[in-house]
Design an enzyme around this catalytic site. Structure first.
Site, PDB file in Angstrom:
ATOM      1  N   GLU A  43       0.740  -1.160  -0.009  1.00 21.82           N
ATOM      2  CA  GLU A  43      -0.058  -0.109   0.175  1.00 21.82           C
ATOM      3  C   GLU A  43       1.016   1.243   0.092  1.00 21.82           C
ATOM      4  OE1 GLU A  43      -3.055   0.465  -0.443  1.00 21.82           O
ATOM      5  OE2 GLU A  43      -3.348  -1.523  -0.653  1.00 21.82           O
ATOM      6  N   CYS A 209     -17.165   2.217 -20.339  1.00 19.89           N
ATOM      7  CA  CYS A 209     -18.376   2.256 -19.405  1.00 19.89           C
ATOM      8  C   CYS A 209     -19.075   0.847 -19.575  1.00 19.89           C
ATOM      9  CB  CYS A 209     -19.157   3.311 -19.680  1.00 19.89           C
ATOM     10  SG  CYS A 209     -18.268   4.888 -19.020  1.00 19.89           S
ATOM     11  N   CYS A 212     -18.495  -1.714 -17.248  1.00 16.30           N
ATOM     12  CA  CYS A 212     -18.609  -1.158 -16.060  1.00 16.30           C
ATOM     13  C   CYS A 212     -19.660  -1.829 -15.423  1.00 16.30           C
ATOM     14  CB  CYS A 212     -18.528  -0.032 -15.728  1.00 16.30           C
ATOM     15  SG  CYS A 212     -18.550   0.694 -14.253  1.00 16.30           S
TER      16      CYS A 212
END
Ligand code: SF4
Length: 366
Positions: A43, A209, A212
């Site tokens: 991270e 999209c 998605c």
């Protein structure tokens, strides 16, 4: 559009988890463990740096420092070479301090609570939430750059995403999604799914999209506003700086300078750096060298997040007129030891650029 008025809020997290299981990433080296140490390391490395760049650094770092204790007991000089080239060196210094703090104050175990994780050096709210979600399955919202893009588009949030007001809205939306989700939500899959969606599907330009899982209710898609969101940050006038760097070689050794722990390239080894030609010439005299005998090399531009640095390198090879006494923060480093030194990427590039010259003396920088 208000998050709490959104018609599909309760489906958001489940859709992300389902998509992650079908299309998300499952083979990243840090995904094989629930141990907070490698999760935390990944991270921190992933802040400001892409996955493809991080993987090699992560594996090399873990091979050298396989446990938190190993890292905590190392010196900063031992750690920095394993970060050299990744940039944003404050991360490495904080990483080291964090390991020492966890070893001393938490008995070598990362705390579980986000509020405790956030007290540790280099761990902000989103990183703490990601560690807690991946390592312990804690139900906490994350908000990195990629995730901000997904949320601003989905909820139609305008305004600079770095501003306090928009940040608050974003965190509210992220929390609303979690509040509306199934209590048994798989937090690791959800958190990974958000990251994967932001980096691989809801990309900055031309988001996919059609693929998605959020496309039914996404504001940006329904209104064809993907190109407007997130609202671009106001442009700052780009600052430019100039400097000279000295590549001084003597008997197969190069003079390097240890950078102060604060500031750019903090804690790394760099070439001696000067503001102008006078300062460079004076320093050379002090070292028993004459800059008039030096060779000006091709300039290099290095772009930092907040300014551009124009580097003019000068190469000079001994013999020096006297034995040069380096200052306390300087050291002569053998050419064959340079690959293992903690050098910033542009300095490594400059030194590789003099390979041909040094090569004629029988030495090479690999
Ligand atoms: S539908 Fe398009 S714009 Fe909306 S979140 Fe998905 S990828 Fe992003």
């Amino acid at each position: 559009m208000l998050a709490n008025a959104h018609p599909a809020l309760e489906d958001f997290a489940a859709a992300i988890v389902h998509w992650q299981q079908q299309a998300g990433r499952h083979d990243l080296p840090w995904q094989t463990s629930r141990d907070p140490y490698p999760i935390w390391l990944s991270e921190i490395m992933l802040q400001q740096t892409q996955v493809s760049t991080v993987i090699n650094y992560y594996q090399r770092f873990l091979a050298r420092f396989p446990t938190l204790q190993a890292l905590a007991h190392a010196t900063q000089d031992e750690v920095m070479p394993y970060w050299a080239g990744l940039g944003y060196y404050a991360r490495a210094r904080n990483l080291h301090r964090c390991a020492q703090q966890v070893a001393e104050q938490w008995g070598g175990q990362f705390p579980r609570e986000v509020c405790d994780l956030q007290q540790l050096p280099g761990i902000g709210r989103s990183t703490a939430a990601a560690i807690a979600a991946f390592a312990y399955g804690e139900r906490q919202a994350i908000m990195d750059g990629n995730v901000k893009r997904v949320f601003t588009r989905y909820f139609g949030l305008y305004g600079n995403p770095a501003s306090r007001a928009v940040e608050i809205e974003l965190w509210d939306c992220a929390q609303s999604v979690l509040d509306a989700a199934d209590p048994k939500l798989d937090m690791a899959a959800y958190t990974q799914g958000l990251m994967d969606l932001g980096s691989g599907c809801c990309t900055r330009s031309r988001p996919s999209c059609e693929q998605c899982p959020l496309n039914t209710w996404c504001y940006a898609r329904l209104e064809s506003r993907q190109h407007e969101l997130p609202t671009p940050k106001p442009k700052k006038a780009g600052r430019e700086r100039q400097c000279k760097m000295l590549i001084l070689e003597q008997n197969g050794k190069i003079l390097l300078e240890h950078r102060p722990s604060r500031g750019i390239w903090g804690g790394l080894w760099s070439l001696p750096q000067y503001d102008d030609q006078h300062a460079l010439a004076d320093a050379c005299l002090g070292l028993g060298a004459d800059i008039e005998q030096g060779q000006k090399m091709a300039s290099l531009l290095h772009v930092f997040s907040h300014f551009k640095l124009h580097i003019e390198p000068w190469y000079l090879r001994g013999p020096l007129t006297r034995v040069a006494e380096p200052s306390p923060e300087q050291a002569w480093v053998a050419v064959e030891d340079l690959p293992g030194a903690a050098l910033p990427a542009p300095v490594r590039k400059l030194l590789c650029g003099i390979n041909e010259i040094i090569g004629s003396a029988g030495k090479h920088i690999p």
